[in-house]
Scaffold this active site. Structure first.
Site, mmCIF file in Angstrom:
data_model
loop_
_atom_site.group_PDB
_atom_site.id
_atom_site.type_symbol
_atom_site.label_atom_id
_atom_site.label_comp_id
_atom_site.label_asym_id
_atom_site.label_seq_id
_atom_site.Cartn_x
_atom_site.Cartn_y
_atom_site.Cartn_z
ATOM 1 N N ASP A 12 0.838 -1.209 0.000
ATOM 2 C CA ASP A 12 0.000 0.000 0.000
ATOM 3 C C ASP A 12 0.872 1.259 0.000
ATOM 4 O O ASP A 12 1.666 1.467 0.910
ATOM 5 C CB ASP A 12 -0.905 0.009 1.240
ATOM 6 C CG ASP A 12 -1.859 -1.187 1.256
ATOM 7 O OD1 ASP A 12 -2.511 -1.420 0.238
ATOM 8 O OD2 ASP A 12 -1.935 -1.884 2.291
ATOM 9 N N GLY A 47 0.580 2.557 6.856
ATOM 10 C CA GLY A 47 1.522 1.583 7.403
ATOM 11 C C GLY A 47 1.115 1.000 8.741
ATOM 12 O O GLY A 47 1.780 0.135 9.292
ATOM 13 N N ARG A 50 -4.734 -2.666 10.994
ATOM 14 C CA ARG A 50 -6.168 -2.366 10.997
ATOM 15 C C ARG A 50 -6.674 -1.968 12.390
ATOM 16 O O ARG A 50 -7.362 -0.966 12.538
ATOM 17 C CB ARG A 50 -6.947 -3.580 10.482
ATOM 18 C CG ARG A 50 -8.380 -3.264 10.139
ATOM 19 C CD ARG A 50 -9.104 -4.507 9.650
ATOM 20 N NE ARG A 50 -8.419 -5.144 8.534
ATOM 21 C CZ ARG A 50 -8.669 -6.371 8.085
ATOM 22 N NH1 ARG A 50 -9.618 -7.091 8.658
ATOM 23 N NH2 ARG A 50 -8.002 -6.871 7.075
ATOM 24 N N SER A 115 4.061 -6.679 3.701
ATOM 25 C CA SER A 115 2.948 -5.740 3.914
ATOM 26 C C SER A 115 2.201 -6.039 5.207
ATOM 27 O O SER A 115 2.064 -7.194 5.595
ATOM 28 C CB SER A 115 1.976 -5.855 2.734
ATOM 29 O OG SER A 115 0.753 -5.223 3.028
ATOM 30 N N SER A 117 -0.915 -5.531 5.443
ATOM 31 C CA SER A 117 -2.317 -5.769 5.075
ATOM 32 C C SER A 117 -2.692 -7.249 5.050
ATOM 33 O O SER A 117 -1.962 -8.085 4.535
ATOM 34 C CB SER A 117 -2.595 -5.172 3.694
ATOM 35 O OG SER A 117 -3.896 -5.549 3.272
ATOM 36 N N ASN A 119 -5.224 -8.030 3.397
ATOM 37 C CA ASN A 119 -5.859 -8.121 2.069
ATOM 38 C C ASN A 119 -4.830 -8.174 0.941
ATOM 39 O O ASN A 119 -5.194 -8.059 -0.234
ATOM 40 C CB ASN A 119 -6.771 -6.912 1.843
ATOM 41 C CG ASN A 119 -7.950 -6.897 2.809
ATOM 42 O OD1 ASN A 119 -8.755 -7.820 2.811
ATOM 43 N ND2 ASN A 119 -8.043 -5.877 3.647
ATOM 44 N N GLU A 170 9.575 1.360 0.891
ATOM 45 C CA GLU A 170 8.557 1.719 1.889
ATOM 46 C C GLU A 170 8.078 3.159 1.755
ATOM 47 O O GLU A 170 8.882 4.044 1.495
ATOM 48 C CB GLU A 170 9.158 1.579 3.294
ATOM 49 C CG GLU A 170 8.694 0.397 4.077
ATOM 50 C CD GLU A 170 7.209 0.388 4.438
ATOM 51 O OE1 GLU A 170 6.545 1.428 4.341
ATOM 52 O OE2 GLU A 170 6.719 -0.680 4.820
ATOM 53 N N ASP A 171 6.768 3.375 1.972
ATOM 54 C CA ASP A 171 6.249 4.747 1.942
ATOM 55 C C ASP A 171 5.916 5.274 3.336
ATOM 56 O O ASP A 171 5.555 6.434 3.482
ATOM 57 C CB ASP A 171 4.982 4.833 1.078
ATOM 58 C CG ASP A 171 3.797 4.154 1.736
ATOM 59 O OD1 ASP A 171 3.949 2.991 2.177
ATOM 60 O OD2 ASP A 171 2.726 4.782 1.841
#
Ligand code: BG6
Ligand code: MG
Length: 218
Positions: A12, A47, A50, A115, A117, A119, A170-171
């Site tokens: 993401d 980052g 959830r 990641s 995530s 998902n 990485e962001d």
């Protein structure tokens, strides 16, 4: 002699911009509870896992919920979010991603995903990118969130490459910290003011090539 043997990619914000869909889904939840959630607030969730994202959202609205209620809310948000990611296709892949992945393959550099995530598999399938990744470590496979290096160390291990021979893309600031804590090189994707700890910062994968990658050898 090149030291770089593998690249590990966050998903993401590096390969695809899913933040816009996370934003819509979290905002809906906030609005239902009677408060607003801005795009600026959304930056704080990049980052972040959830459940931690939900805690941040609730703290913005100054709302307290039981663990059970929180689980139900996170599930509801995710169901909403998934309806958006299921509509995605390869056109959502960020510029330069496929070209860079193809170059890495050609050069014999191993590729993994790292990641937070849960998902990630669904997203990679929708983008038709799954086949590029020799190892996929996602939110279903880790117990410690970034900035803990677990996700990247597991990626390196799955590839059979030592951490010092890996480059992470990485962001998120926590992701950069995770890469460095794991003893890896890191390329920040986005704002140098936020990602300054990375060894190199670029706007996106469209700015990457082998020459830049190999500057990280030093
Ligand atoms: C990260 C995103 O990659 O994954 C976060 O940057 C997100 O914004 C986290 O909260 C968890 O994602 P998911 O899909 O498991 O809810
Ligand atoms: Mg990210």
């Amino acid at each position: 002699m090149t030291k770089i043997k593998a690249c590990i990619f966050d998903l993401d914000g590096v390969i695809v911009d899913t933040a816009k869909f996370h934003y819509i889904a979290w905002k809906e939840l906030a609005n239902e509870m009677g408060f607003d959630f801005t795009t600026e607030d959304n930056e704080r969730l990049k980052g972040v896992s959830r459940m931690t994202s939900l805690d941040i959202l609730l703290s913005i609205g100054k709302i307290e919920k039981s663990e059970e209620e929180k689980l139900a809310m996170a599930t509801k948000k995710n169901e909403n979010y998934v309806t958006y990611i299921l509509k995605m296709g390869p056109e959502e892949i960020l510029p330069g991603t496929k070209e860079f992945l193809d170059t890495l393959k050609k050069e014999g550099i191993k590729i993994a995903l790292g990641s937070a995530s849960k998902n990630a598999m669904t997203i990679l399938e929708r983008l038709e990118l799954t086949h590029y990744f020799e190892a996929i470590i996602d939110g279903t496979k880790v117990s410690k969130a970034k900035p803990d290096p677990e996700v990247f160390l597991k990626g390196a291990q799955a590839l059979g490459v030592q951490p010092e021979n890996c480059v992470v893309f990485e962001d998120a600031e926590a992701g950069v910290e995770a890469a460095l804590a794991g003893g890896m090189k890191c390329v920040g994707i986005g704002n140098a003011a936020i990602l300054g700890k990375a060894h190199l910062v670029v706007d996106g994968l469209h700015q990457m090539n082998m020459q830049k990658l190999y500057t990280l050898n030093n």
